[in-house]
Design a protein around this motif. Sequence first.
Motif, short mmCIF file in Angstrom:
data_model
loop_
_atom_site.label_atom_id
_atom_site.label_comp_id
_atom_site.label_asym_id
_atom_site.label_seq_id
_atom_site.Cartn_x
_atom_site.Cartn_y
_atom_site.Cartn_z
N ALA A 1 2.12 -1.96 -14.30
CA ALA A 1 2.81 -1.81 -13.02
C ALA A 1 3.69 -3.03 -12.74
O ALA A 1 4.83 -2.89 -12.26
CB ALA A 1 1.80 -1.60 -11.90
N GLN B 1 8.48 7.07 -3.48
CA GLN B 1 8.34 8.53 -3.42
C GLN B 1 8.32 9.03 -4.86
O GLN B 1 9.20 8.70 -5.65
CB GLN B 1 9.51 9.14 -2.66
CG GLN B 1 9.47 10.66 -2.60
CD GLN B 1 10.71 11.25 -1.94
OE1 GLN B 1 11.56 10.51 -1.45
NE2 GLN B 1 10.82 12.56 -1.94
N GLN C 1 7.82 -3.25 -12.32
CA GLN C 1 8.50 -3.87 -11.18
C GLN C 1 9.47 -4.96 -11.63
O GLN C 1 10.55 -5.11 -11.07
CB GLN C 1 7.47 -4.42 -10.20
CG GLN C 1 6.67 -3.32 -9.52
CD GLN C 1 5.80 -3.80 -8.36
OE1 GLN C 1 4.71 -4.28 -8.59
NE2 GLN C 1 6.30 -3.66 -7.14
N ALA D 1 1.83 4.34 -11.32
CA ALA D 1 2.81 4.44 -10.24
C ALA D 1 2.15 4.19 -8.89
O ALA D 1 2.78 3.63 -7.98
CB ALA D 1 3.47 5.81 -10.27
N ALA D 2 0.89 4.59 -8.75
CA ALA D 2 0.18 4.39 -7.48
C ALA D 2 -0.08 2.91 -7.20
O ALA D 2 -0.41 2.55 -6.06
CB ALA D 2 -1.14 5.15 -7.50
N ARG D 3 0.07 2.05 -8.20
CA ARG D 3 -0.13 0.62 -8.01
C ARG D 3 1.13 -0.10 -7.52
O ARG D 3 1.06 -1.29 -7.18
CB ARG D 3 -0.59 -0.01 -9.33
CG ARG D 3 -2.02 0.35 -9.74
CD ARG D 3 -2.27 -0.03 -11.19
NE ARG D 3 -3.67 -0.25 -11.50
CZ ARG D 3 -4.57 0.71 -11.71
NH1 ARG D 3 -4.19 1.97 -11.64
NH2 ARG D 3 -5.83 0.42 -11.99
N LEU D 4 2.27 0.55 -7.53
CA LEU D 4 3.51 -0.10 -7.16
C LEU D 4 3.52 -0.44 -5.67
O LEU D 4 3.02 0.31 -4.84
CB LEU D 4 4.70 0.80 -7.49
CG LEU D 4 4.93 1.12 -8.98
CD1 LEU D 4 6.10 2.06 -9.14
CD2 LEU D 4 5.14 -0.17 -9.78
N ASN D 5 4.12 -1.58 -5.36
CA ASN D 5 4.20 -2.03 -3.97
C ASN D 5 5.60 -2.59 -3.73
O ASN D 5 6.00 -3.56 -4.37
CB ASN D 5 3.14 -3.09 -3.71
CG ASN D 5 3.07 -3.50 -2.25
OD1 ASN D 5 3.53 -2.78 -1.38
ND2 ASN D 5 2.50 -4.67 -2.00
N PRO D 6 6.36 -1.95 -2.82
CA PRO D 6 5.99 -0.83 -1.96
C PRO D 6 5.87 0.48 -2.74
O PRO D 6 6.47 0.63 -3.80
CB PRO D 6 7.13 -0.77 -0.95
CG PRO D 6 8.30 -1.35 -1.69
CD PRO D 6 7.74 -2.43 -2.55
N ALA D 7 5.10 1.40 -2.20
CA ALA D 7 4.87 2.68 -2.87
C ALA D 7 6.15 3.51 -2.87
O ALA D 7 6.78 3.70 -1.83
CB ALA D 7 3.76 3.44 -2.17
#
Length: 247
Positions: A88, A130, A92, A122-128
């Motif tokens: 992740a 779409q 980024q 993908a669920a670990r990305l910050n900010p989340a």
Amino acid sequence: MHLTLIGIGTGNPEHLTLQAIRAINAQDLILIPEKGEGKADLAELRRTICDDVLTNPETRIVAFDLPVRDEATADYRQRVDDWHDAIALAWQDAMATHPAAQKVALLVWGDPSLYDSTLRIAARLNPAPQIEVIPGITSLQALTAAHAIPINEIGAPFTVTTGRRLRDDGWPPGVDTIAVMLDGTCAFQTLPPDGYHIWWGGYVGMEEQIICEGPLAEVSAQILKMRAEARENHGWIMDIYVLRKEK
């Protein structure tokens, strides 16, 4: 940011759906993982797909080094979680090279829903972001097509599992047919050889495709030999098989 995970099938550019082609051309940025020298042709195949179908001159392609999973940690789940965290961060970092990109995509082998962790990463990305998923042909579909077989018997269930689970837990209860993925140690060797039929394939759907089928007791050694030779020739192998209890 809008993140699109595009299933690209098992390595055959003809597996791409019209939906996938449209999605590729709608992106500002496409990320391509580099998995090391031994798997350079996997990244090259993704580039070939883009060369074949990408007509949008505004789309940029960025490669990034895929982190290697640490095998020193004893706990399997912890190893995987740490690896996903690292991937992740690599995503980024790659996206930061084009900060204006609002539509970003990854080309996912098979389908993002079947034994693939892209959605979890993908669920670990910050900010989340779409997230949009474009389905693709799976290795399981490509295997059954290569052997021209249905995976299930009439009205009967089947189980999709991994080589590690077959090796550690044995045959799943309540089914006569299993599909085995992610098996680096040929876990079918842990079964009694008599009483099973196997349909095996490596690189299914690709030009390098090799397949073998028959009673496990008769073809097990042949599969091991084919697999070892293929890995030696290509530096990597992706294989899958279906096992069924013989009546």
